[in-house]
Write an enzyme that holds these catalytic residues in place. Structure first.
Site, PDB file in Angstrom:
ATOM      1  N   GLU A 192      10.691  34.377  17.474  1.00  0.00           N
ATOM      2  CA  GLU A 192      12.212  35.047  17.445  1.00  0.00           C
ATOM      3  C   GLU A 192      11.931  36.522  18.084  1.00  0.00           C
ATOM      4  O   GLU A 192      10.815  37.228  17.507  1.00  0.00           O
ATOM      5  CB  GLU A 192      12.904  34.993  16.370  1.00  0.00           C
ATOM      6  CG  GLU A 192      13.972  35.836  16.032  1.00  0.00           C
ATOM      7  CD  GLU A 192      15.033  35.466  17.317  1.00  0.00           C
ATOM      8  OE1 GLU A 192      15.340  36.574  17.898  1.00  0.00           O
ATOM      9  OE2 GLU A 192      15.213  34.337  17.450  1.00  0.00           O
TER      10      GLU A 192
ATOM     11  N   GLY B 243      18.728  34.120  13.369  1.00  0.00           N
ATOM     12  CA  GLY B 243      20.172  33.989  13.341  1.00  0.00           C
ATOM     13  C   GLY B 243      20.960  33.641  14.589  1.00  0.00           C
ATOM     14  O   GLY B 243      21.877  33.202  14.777  1.00  0.00           O
ATOM     15  N   GLY B 244      20.121  34.114  15.509  1.00  0.00           N
ATOM     16  CA  GLY B 244      20.885  34.090  16.910  1.00  0.00           C
ATOM     17  C   GLY B 244      22.055  34.960  17.203  1.00  0.00           C
ATOM     18  O   GLY B 244      22.341  35.672  16.394  1.00  0.00           O
ATOM     19  N   THR B 245      22.813  34.637  18.381  1.00  0.00           N
ATOM     20  CA  THR B 245      23.797  35.448  18.643  1.00  0.00           C
ATOM     21  C   THR B 245      24.816  35.359  17.734  1.00  0.00           C
ATOM     22  O   THR B 245      25.492  36.570  17.257  1.00  0.00           O
ATOM     23  CB  THR B 245      24.519  35.106  19.922  1.00  0.00           C
ATOM     24  OG1 THR B 245      23.477  35.011  20.883  1.00  0.00           O
ATOM     25  CG2 THR B 245      25.776  35.646  20.624  1.00  0.00           C
ATOM     26  N   CYS B 246      25.001  34.206  17.130  1.00  0.00           N
ATOM     27  CA  CYS B 246      26.266  33.777  16.115  1.00  0.00           C
ATOM     28  C   CYS B 246      26.261  34.832  14.846  1.00  0.00           C
ATOM     29  O   CYS B 246      27.318  35.743  14.692  1.00  0.00           O
ATOM     30  CB  CYS B 246      26.276  32.637  15.497  1.00  0.00           C
ATOM     31  SG  CYS B 246      27.502  32.335  14.351  1.00  0.00           S
TER      32      CYS B 246
ATOM     33  N   HIS C  73      54.476  20.262   1.063  1.00  0.00           N
ATOM     34  CA  HIS C  73      55.553  21.393   1.780  1.00  0.00           C
ATOM     35  C   HIS C  73      55.490  22.555   0.769  1.00  0.00           C
ATOM     36  O   HIS C  73      55.344  22.462  -0.339  1.00  0.00           O
ATOM     37  CB  HIS C  73      56.820  20.573   1.601  1.00  0.00           C
ATOM     38  CG  HIS C  73      57.948  21.710   2.124  1.00  0.00           C
ATOM     39  ND1 HIS C  73      58.162  22.268   3.394  1.00  0.00           N
ATOM     40  CD2 HIS C  73      58.824  22.452   1.178  1.00  0.00           C
ATOM     41  CE1 HIS C  73      59.189  22.898   3.402  1.00  0.00           C
ATOM     42  NE2 HIS C  73      59.477  23.223   2.090  1.00  0.00           N
TER      43      HIS C  73
END
Length: 462
Positions: A35, A40-43, A447
Site C-alpha cells: 500500500e 482502505g483505498g479511495t472509499c 404505512h
C-alpha cells in the site's frame, strides 16, 4: 538486493485488495499486500466515508435553516469547518484503522507500506516508507492500485491554487465563492454541500446537461433542484483559461452558448474525472495491455492478457464504485479459491448520487432500453404524490421505472427523492429475483413508508 518470493502479491489495499489479501492467506497462500499511502483505498480515505460524513453535516445545516418550516424556531447558525473536518477525520481514522488491523491480524499476510513498481513480468521493487528497498516475486499478482483526480488541460491551471475531491475536505473555512469545474457526481455532491455550508457556488459543465449518463428528465430535474438550492448551473459552457487576480481571487474565463464571460471565485474545485494509477507501476515491462486512457484491460474474469496477473477495482476502468471493487474481490475469491466460475458479465451496477434528495440508479435507463430495441413502458411518480415525502416535507424529485412491456420485468429505475438509494435497492432486488412489476404493485407495505410508494409507481405506467 535480496528477493522474497510469495505465493501471491496484492498491489493496493483498497476495497478489493484488503479482503483479498486476507482471503488468500486464510487459504494457505503466503501473501504480500503493498500500500502506497493508507489502507482502505479511495472509499475510506478520500471517497465514500469522508464525503458522506460531510454531506451529513451539510444536511444538518440545511434542516436547521428550514427549522421554521417545521414549527421549530432557532437562532442564527454558523459553520465550524474545523469541527466538520475533525468529525470527518475521526470517522475515517476509525474505518481505516479497523481495516488495517484486520490485515495485520491475519497470519500469512505481510503488509508493506511504500512505493511499488514492476521490474519484470512477475517481479516488483518496493521502496518502503522506512527507506528500505525490497524485491518481490510471485506467480500470481493482483493490481488494485485505484485512480486519482484528473487535472484537465486548461490554460493557466498550473499557476493558480486548485482543490480536488481530496483537498477540498481539508478546508478549515467555508469558501466565499466556490467554482466547480465538472457537473458529475463529485462536482454536484461537493457543490450542494458547500452551498449548504454557506458558499456561493457555480458549477461549470461542458455538456448540455448534468450527470451525462442519466436520462434527460432526470438530469434536468437534478439541475432544477440544485438551482432551487441556490447553485448557479452553467451548461454548455467551455472553460477557456484561468488566472489569479491581484486580490488573490481566481478568475475563470468561459465560453457559454451565447457569450464569453469571466467568473470570479475564491476557490476552484476540479471535478473532471479520474486518472488510473497505472503510470506509477511501470507496466510496459510486464506486457500488460491498457486502453488509451491507461486503464488496465481485463476479461470477464478480471484476467489481464498476462497469465497470473489480475486487475480489480477502479484501475481496470468501468464503473468506479466501491461496491464494484468489492464484488471484483468476490469474483476472484470464487474462481481462484472456491473453484467457481464467476464473471462480471451482466452484473447489475447500482449506485447512488448523494445529493439531497438522493439519486438512486440501477439497470437500464429509458434511453438505453430504447436504444437496445426493447418494447418498454415507463412508470413515473412525482415525489409530491408520496405521503411519507410530504409528511417530512422532502417532496422534490420523482421515481421512474422502466418495464419490459412484453414480459412485465423491471429493466431499470431512477429514484430521485428522499432516500432514493434505499428505494432503488428494493427495485434492484425485484430485478434480481425476476419479479414482474405487478408483484410490487400489489404488495402490502407498511404505512406510512416510502416503500409503499411502489404500489402507486406502477399505476403510472405509460
Amino acid at each position: 538486493m535480496s528477493t522474497t518470493h510469495y505465493d501471491a502479491i496484492v498491489i493496493g489495499a483498497g476495497q478489493a485488495g484488503g479482503p483479498l489479501s486476507t482471503a488468500l492467506a486464510q487459504a494457505g497462500k503466503n501473501t504480500a499486500i503493498i500500500e502506497r499511502i493508507h489502507v482502505g483505498g479511495t472509499c475510506i480515505n478520500e471517497g465514500c466515508t469522508p464525503t458522506k460524513t460531510m454531506v451529513a453535516s451539510a444536511r444538518v445545516a440545511y434542516l436547521t435553516r428550514r427549522a421554521a418550516d417545521y414549527g421549530v424556531h432557532t437562532g442564527p447558525i454558523s459553520i465550524d469547518m474545523t469541527k466538520v473536518r475533525q468529525r470527518k477525520r475521526d470517522i475515517v481514522d476509525s474505518f481505516r484503522n479497523g481495516s488495517q488491523r484486520r490485515i495485520e491480524g491475519t497470519e500469512g499476510v505481510d503488509l508493506l507500506m511504500g512505493e511499488v513498481h514492476f521490474t519484470g513480468p512477475k517481479t516488483l521493487e518496493v521502496r518502503l516508507t522506512s527507506g528500505e528497498t525490497r524485491q518481490l516475486t510471485a506467480e500470481t499478482i493482483f493490481i488494485n492500485a485505484g485512480a486519482r483526480p484528473s487535472k484537465p488541460a486548461l490554460r493557466g491551471l498550473d499557476a493558480v491554487p486548485t482543490l480536488d475531491s481530496t483537498s477540498i475536505m481539508e478546508l478549515d473555512t467555508v469558501p466565499e465563492h466556490l467554482l466547480v469545474l465538472g457537473g458529475g457526481y463529485v462536482g454536484l455532491e461537493f457543490g450542494q454541500m458547500f452551498r449548504r455550508f454557506g458558499s456561493q457556488v457555480t458549477v461549470i459543465q461542458r455538456g448540455p446537461r448534468l450527470l451525462a449518463r442519466e436520462d434527460d428528465d432526470v438530469a434536468d430535474q437534478v439541475a432544477s433542484i440544485l438551482r432551487e438550492d441556490g447553485l448557479e448551473i452553467l451548461l454548455e459552457t467551455t472553460p477557456l483559461y484561468v488566472e489569479q487576480a491581484g486580490d488573490g481571487k481566481i478568475q475563470l474565463t468561459v465560453k457559454t452558448s451565447t457569450e464569453e464571460r469571466t467568473l470570479t471565485g475564491s476557490h476552484l474545485l476540479i471535478a473532471a474525472g479520474r486518472t488510473p494509477n497505472t503510470d506509477w507501476l511501470n507496466l510496459p515491462v510486464t506486457g500488460i495491455m491498457t486502453d488509451k486512457h491507461g486503464f488496465i484491460q481485463v476479461n470477464d474474469k478480471l484476467e489481464t492478457n498476462i497469465p497470473g496477473i489480475y486487475a480489480l477495482g477502479d484501475i481496470k476502468g468501468g464503473p468506479a464504485f466501491t461496491h464494484i471493487s468489492y464484488d471484483d474481490f468476490r469474483i476472484i475469491r470464487t474462481n481462484l479459491l472456491e473453484n467457481g466460475h464467476a464473471t462480471i458479465a451482466g452484473r447489475l451496477v447500482p449506485y447512488t448520487v448523494f445529493i439531497d434528495p438522493q439519486l438512486g440508479r440501477v439497470g437500464m435507463s429509458e434511453a438505453e432500453a430504447r436504444a437496445k430495441g426493447y418494447n418498454i413502458k415507463v412508470a413515473k411518480l412525482p415525489m409530491n404524490y408520496v405521503a411519507r415525502a410530504l409528511e417530512v416535507d422532502e417532496a422534490r424529485g420523482f421515481m421512474k421505472a422502466i418495464v419490459d412491456a412484453n414480459t412485465s420485468q423491471i429493466l431499470g429505475c431512477a429514484v430521485l427523492g428522499i432516500e432514493g438509494g434505499e428505494i432503488m435497492a428494493m427495485l434492484q432486488i425485484a430485478i434480481m429475483g425476476k419479479l414482474p412489476y405487478t408483484v410490487l404493485q400489489n404488495a402490502v407495505f407498511a404505512h406510512p413508508t416510502l416503500a409503499e410508494s411502489l404500489n402507486n409507481l406502477f399505476g403510472f405506467l405509460e
